[in-house]
Design a protein around this motif. Sequence first.
Motif, PDB file in Angstrom:
ATOM      1  N   ALA A 183     -30.632  42.969  18.369  1.00  0.00           N
ATOM      2  CA  ALA A 183     -29.458  42.126  18.113  1.00  0.00           C
ATOM      3  C   ALA A 183     -28.411  42.883  17.297  1.00  0.00           C
ATOM      4  CB  ALA A 183     -29.887  40.848  17.390  1.00  0.00           C
ATOM      5  N   ARG A 184     -28.846  43.667  16.323  1.00  0.00           N
ATOM      6  CA  ARG A 184     -27.919  44.490  15.532  1.00  0.00           C
ATOM      7  C   ARG A 184     -27.132  45.436  16.443  1.00  0.00           C
ATOM      8  NH1 ARG A 184     -28.659  45.886   9.795  1.00  0.00           N
ATOM      9  NH2 ARG A 184     -27.495  47.720  10.480  1.00  0.00           N
ATOM     10  N   LYS A 185     -27.864  46.076  17.344  1.00  0.00           N
ATOM     11  CA  LYS A 185     -27.234  47.041  18.243  1.00  0.00           C
ATOM     12  C   LYS A 185     -26.230  46.356  19.159  1.00  0.00           C
ATOM     13  CE  LYS A 185     -28.389  50.528  21.734  1.00  0.00           C
ATOM     14  NZ  LYS A 185     -29.497  51.181  22.480  1.00  0.00           N
ATOM     15  N   GLU A 186     -26.619  45.211  19.709  1.00  0.00           N
ATOM     16  CA  GLU A 186     -25.733  44.502  20.636  1.00  0.00           C
ATOM     17  C   GLU A 186     -24.522  43.902  19.921  1.00  0.00           C
ATOM     18  OE1 GLU A 186     -28.258  41.808  22.710  1.00  0.00           O
ATOM     19  OE2 GLU A 186     -29.138  43.375  23.978  1.00  0.00           O
ATOM     20  N   ALA A 187     -24.672  43.652  18.601  1.00  0.00           N
ATOM     21  CA  ALA A 187     -23.541  43.161  17.808  1.00  0.00           C
ATOM     22  C   ALA A 187     -22.643  44.304  17.338  1.00  0.00           C
ATOM     23  CB  ALA A 187     -24.046  42.379  16.601  1.00  0.00           C
ATOM     24  N   LYS A 188     -23.028  45.548  17.737  1.00  0.00           N
ATOM     25  CA  LYS A 188     -22.260  46.755  17.406  1.00  0.00           C
ATOM     26  C   LYS A 188     -22.116  46.950  15.885  1.00  0.00           C
ATOM     27  CE  LYS A 188     -19.575  46.966  21.713  1.00  0.00           C
ATOM     28  NZ  LYS A 188     -20.773  46.720  22.463  1.00  0.00           N
ATOM     29  N   LEU A 189     -23.164  46.640  15.155  1.00  0.00           N
ATOM     30  CA  LEU A 189     -23.169  46.891  13.723  1.00  0.00           C
ATOM     31  C   LEU A 189     -23.501  48.356  13.458  1.00  0.00           C
ATOM     32  CD1 LEU A 189     -25.068  43.734  12.434  1.00  0.00           C
ATOM     33  CD2 LEU A 189     -22.605  44.128  12.457  1.00  0.00           C
ATOM     34  N   GLU A 190     -23.009  48.876  12.349  1.00  0.00           N
ATOM     35  CA  GLU A 190     -23.307  50.251  11.962  1.00  0.00           C
ATOM     36  C   GLU A 190     -24.734  50.313  11.402  1.00  0.00           C
ATOM     37  OE1 GLU A 190     -21.391  52.787  12.516  1.00  0.00           O
ATOM     38  OE2 GLU A 190     -19.701  51.585  13.279  1.00  0.00           O
ATOM     39  N   LEU A 191     -25.326  51.509  11.466  1.00  0.00           N
ATOM     40  CA  LEU A 191     -26.700  51.669  11.010  1.00  0.00           C
ATOM     41  C   LEU A 191     -26.886  51.250   9.559  1.00  0.00           C
ATOM     42  CD1 LEU A 191     -27.718  55.077  12.646  1.00  0.00           C
ATOM     43  CD2 LEU A 191     -28.538  52.811  13.250  1.00  0.00           C
ATOM     44  N   GLN A 192     -25.854  51.509   8.733  1.00  0.00           N
ATOM     45  CA  GLN A 192     -25.974  51.222   7.305  1.00  0.00           C
ATOM     46  C   GLN A 192     -25.566  49.800   6.928  1.00  0.00           C
ATOM     47  OE1 GLN A 192     -23.790  53.174   8.705  1.00  0.00           O
ATOM     48  NE2 GLN A 192     -21.737  52.904   7.859  1.00  0.00           N
ATOM     49  N   ASP A 193     -25.070  49.024   7.874  1.00  0.00           N
ATOM     50  CA  ASP A 193     -24.603  47.674   7.567  1.00  0.00           C
ATOM     51  C   ASP A 193     -25.748  46.776   7.112  1.00  0.00           C
ATOM     52  OD1 ASP A 193     -21.999  48.231   8.180  1.00  0.00           O
ATOM     53  OD2 ASP A 193     -22.074  47.402  10.212  1.00  0.00           O
ATOM     54  N   ARG A 194     -25.527  46.056   6.026  1.00  0.00           N
ATOM     55  CA  ARG A 194     -26.458  45.023   5.576  1.00  0.00           C
ATOM     56  C   ARG A 194     -26.168  43.734   6.339  1.00  0.00           C
ATOM     57  NH1 ARG A 194     -30.476  47.235   2.193  1.00  0.00           N
ATOM     58  NH2 ARG A 194     -29.568  49.210   1.511  1.00  0.00           N
ATOM     59  N   ILE A 195     -27.189  42.936   6.570  1.00  0.00           N
ATOM     60  CA  ILE A 195     -26.989  41.742   7.389  1.00  0.00           C
ATOM     61  C   ILE A 195     -27.593  40.493   6.733  1.00  0.00           C
ATOM     62  CG2 ILE A 195     -26.955  43.043   9.547  1.00  0.00           C
ATOM     63  CD1 ILE A 195     -29.838  42.078  10.057  1.00  0.00           C
ATOM     64  N   ASP A 196     -27.140  39.339   7.220  1.00  0.00           N
ATOM     65  CA  ASP A 196     -27.759  38.052   6.935  1.00  0.00           C
ATOM     66  C   ASP A 196     -28.407  37.582   8.238  1.00  0.00           C
ATOM     67  OD1 ASP A 196     -26.679  37.886   4.274  1.00  0.00           O
ATOM     68  OD2 ASP A 196     -24.753  37.354   5.185  1.00  0.00           O
ATOM     69  N   ILE A 197     -29.568  36.954   8.118  1.00  0.00           N
ATOM     70  CA  ILE A 197     -30.297  36.481   9.304  1.00  0.00           C
ATOM     71  C   ILE A 197     -30.618  35.008   9.150  1.00  0.00           C
ATOM     72  CG2 ILE A 197     -32.301  36.829  10.806  1.00  0.00           C
ATOM     73  CD1 ILE A 197     -32.746  39.513   9.533  1.00  0.00           C
TER      74      ILE A 197
END
Length: 259
Positions: A183-197
């Motif tokens: 999902a991170r990859k498909e959302a085009k987030l950067e490798l270092q981006d922190r996320i909320d789930i």
Amino acid sequence: DEALARKMASVRELVSLGLQVRTQAKAKVRQPLRTAHVVLADQKLRAGLEAAESMIREELNVLGVAFVEGADVDTFVSYKLKANFRTLGQRGLGKEAQKLKKSFGELTSAAAATLLSELRGAGKATFDGVELLLEDVEVAFDTKEGFAAAGGRLGVVALDTRLDDELRELGLVREVTNRVQTARKEAKLELQDRIDIRFFAPEAMRAALEKHAARLSEDVLAVSIEHAASALAEVASYARVETTDVEGSPLEIAIRKHV
């Protein structure tokens, strides 16, 4: 650095044997197993392999690595040795080969393992009055119930293939981690981006995710993990909402970049 090169060659060979065992046992890639039991042909390799234990655990997806010696070998595998009539015959030892056939058949598993270790370490050994070379002996082994094993020049790697509740939970968390990373990859987030789930999952899956939340957060760089009481539908503030399946159970995942 020749010493380091030799150590890493041993690590690669051990990992290759372990992966071969996982394939034979049809163990899922992301399913952790309890222990890899290693029976070394040459104990001089042990110190270098122990220094690389964390690497071996990660590559084989096991919780621990145990180096086995002596009679403990029988807990995992039973060794059997057979005379190689071709090589013995080429050395003019055809008559002795018949004698060895009987002698090998009478060896205990522990004695066979000791002889094999001597042959692999020194390249030769004297048994029943005959000087044997490593190629004069054919090796087979039976794996004990609950284990799967493979052997090579390095020795034998036996994996405990029995699953308990803890291992099943860890396997489930690994699968969910994979879905979040996708999902991170498909959302085009950067490798270092922190996320909320935000998750919506069946109760058993939710309990496992809550129990192993710290591991999951570290692996996917999550700052917060929430569990919804009902289906997520469209969550406007999240970059991606995925509906997927883990071990036959539905799972909804919503992720967004943490700000």
